[in-house]
Enzyme design. Sequence first.
Site, short mmCIF file in Angstrom:
data_model
loop_
_atom_site.label_atom_id
_atom_site.label_comp_id
_atom_site.label_asym_id
_atom_site.label_seq_id
_atom_site.Cartn_x
_atom_site.Cartn_y
_atom_site.Cartn_z
N PHE A 42 0.81 -1.22 0.00
CA PHE A 42 0.00 0.00 0.00
C PHE A 42 0.84 1.26 0.00
CE2 PHE A 42 -3.45 -2.69 1.37
CZ PHE A 42 -4.57 -2.03 0.84
N ASP A 154 2.02 -11.38 11.91
CA ASP A 154 2.75 -11.40 10.64
C ASP A 154 4.23 -11.14 10.88
OD1 ASP A 154 3.07 -11.76 7.95
OD2 ASP A 154 2.41 -9.76 7.37
#
Length: 634
Positions: A42, A154
């Site tokens: 992003f 993550d």
Amino acid sequence: MSRQPAKPVRKEKAPPEVPSIITDPERNIQYDKGVFLGKGGFAHCYELKNRTTKEIVAGKVVPKQLLVKQYQRDKMAQEVQIHRNLSHPNVVKLLNFFEDRLNVYITLELCARRSLMELHKRRKALTEPEARYFTNQIVEGVLYLHELNIIHRDLKLGNLFLNDELQVKIGDFGLATTVESGERKRTLCGTPNYIAPEVLNKQGHSFEVDIWAIGCILYILLFGQPPFESKSLEETYSRIKNNMYSIPNTSSPSAVSLIRKLLDPTPVNRPNARQVHRDHFFKTGFMPSRLPISCLTMVPKFGRETTTAENLAPEGTSEGQQRSLQGRSGLQPILHHRVTDNADRERAQQMASEATFREPEDAYLSQLYGQMTNLLNKRMPDLAEEEAALDDYQSPECLPIFWISKWVDYSDKYGIGYQLCDNSVGVLFNDNSRIMLDQAGNELTYIEKTNKEHYYTMSQVLPNALTKKVTLLKYFRSYMNDHLVKAGEGAGQRAGDDLARLPTLRVWFRTKSAIVLHLSNGTVQINFFTDHIKMMICPLMQSVTFIDQQKRMLTYKFSNLTTNGCPQKFLHRLSYAKSMIERLMNDTSSVKGTSITTANAPQGRSASASSRHLLQNGQMHGSASVSNMGRNNC
Ligand SMILES: Nc1ncnc2c1ncn2[C@@H]1O[C@H](COP(=O)(O)OP(=O)(O)OP(=O)(O)O)[C@@H](O)[C@H]1O
């Protein structure tokens, strides 16, 4: 080579339009947009310099057009919500967030040394002390998060950032979540890299997924590849579900035992973060207090002296020559590396001495040659130079850690002297021995032509046989400081510098148009004489950096050159580089087995002299390449 006509390059996502001065309206802070740091799914990330305080931070920029869907806005809000309240030395600090008409901005603590992903690409398997050092800090960060009921979900090499001190900073909270006591999460948007079996089996998951990920990370740091890696995703998932992995028998029992605990298939059987933190693996063996920057590209040196708390002198030096690290005027006291008790110390010493450096036979030349052949065989679309200079085409994370910023050719008598971009200096003598002095002017490495390394400090009495070479080194150093662009005094010695192994110049030659330099970490550097363009090619990152006439540093991954295109001007140089690499390969093989042994061997006896353009009459010729590369570039 046939060239396709210029055509617009297809980009997945348009880069954000980022003003050169960015304003945080709420706090009335203005930032100057600095160098491009990289891009993720992003965000585009830039160095931002506070115009008042001059502090440099990292600024993540997300164009508002990428946040049109509600779930995208929610995800970003959730990430910021969790991250903004965190404060720990091993977690990236989120400083502020704000928006303007075009973008949303998140300012973060700057992690100028990239992430463990780039370290892994350059180094593959690390030494056990390094793996211990990094994993210990990851565990400290995770322990902090878990105590706040946050699961990161993550943890992966690319989300473990490094600052200038090589401290680990956990970042990217895009998949993080908070949990109530006993709660098991059922859904996970996105695929974590080191996915735990309970996530694949949809059994509900919690804190244990982070512990599993730490197991994968420790495994990669120690063995250079992920534990469940296979050719296909299906096969990898099947291996994870069946807990199919093997541990190389090179590892220590405490490392094996910890990996087995972390990668236990049953989540409740895994230790919690506190138990991991207390594990035997972190309590025994050598734990460096700090690692040198050079370990991003070179295996550290673990001489005897560095593995003991007392910093004993290297073997063969007398009591009187032992280096005292305390009470040296003007220097910071140096933290001692941690070794627990005598038995451990002995083991650490043994392990460290086993981790002696073996330079790859050709220092990646044949690998690089293969990569260049591959690249040049592909059709690279033409690309306008100015377009290729845009941030979106760049991969700044692949910029080399070291390059040669100055060199002095005195090979008609002695050899070539050079300065690396961190201000350390080295000489490659005509007899193919090498000497290197770190930027603080303290740590000296001498490498025989057989590649055998010897470490000294400048404060100790050096062997007589080295006196002449050290004198020459100092001579080269002062010449480069006086006659080429002022280098400034080297910074004082810092903890961990005693572990630094700097890359050295292995082979070089000059042609009519360029000087070609090959460093022991694999980087090939070519400085062109006429237009002063420089290129550095790295086989490990599979990338090339050009320093153009405007002194911009433009770094491209080979793979991006094939997809995005390559300006004509760079393409010629890549072809030239390929033939120079071939020549380096021939030179390297001729250097092997040479019987020249004296420092000032006659020119004709140097095995590689044929390819060197030697200056006559003892003249020195030098070049300072790029005087001002900016902090990020070093
Ligand atoms: N704190 C930081 N300091 C320096 N560089 C950073 C920092 N945070 C991110 N970067 C750089 O910016 C790039 C993009 O950041 P990041 O990967 O976090 O973006 P993203 O879009 O959120 O990523 P992802 O696709 O992994 O979710 C990274 O590759 C890294 O090189």
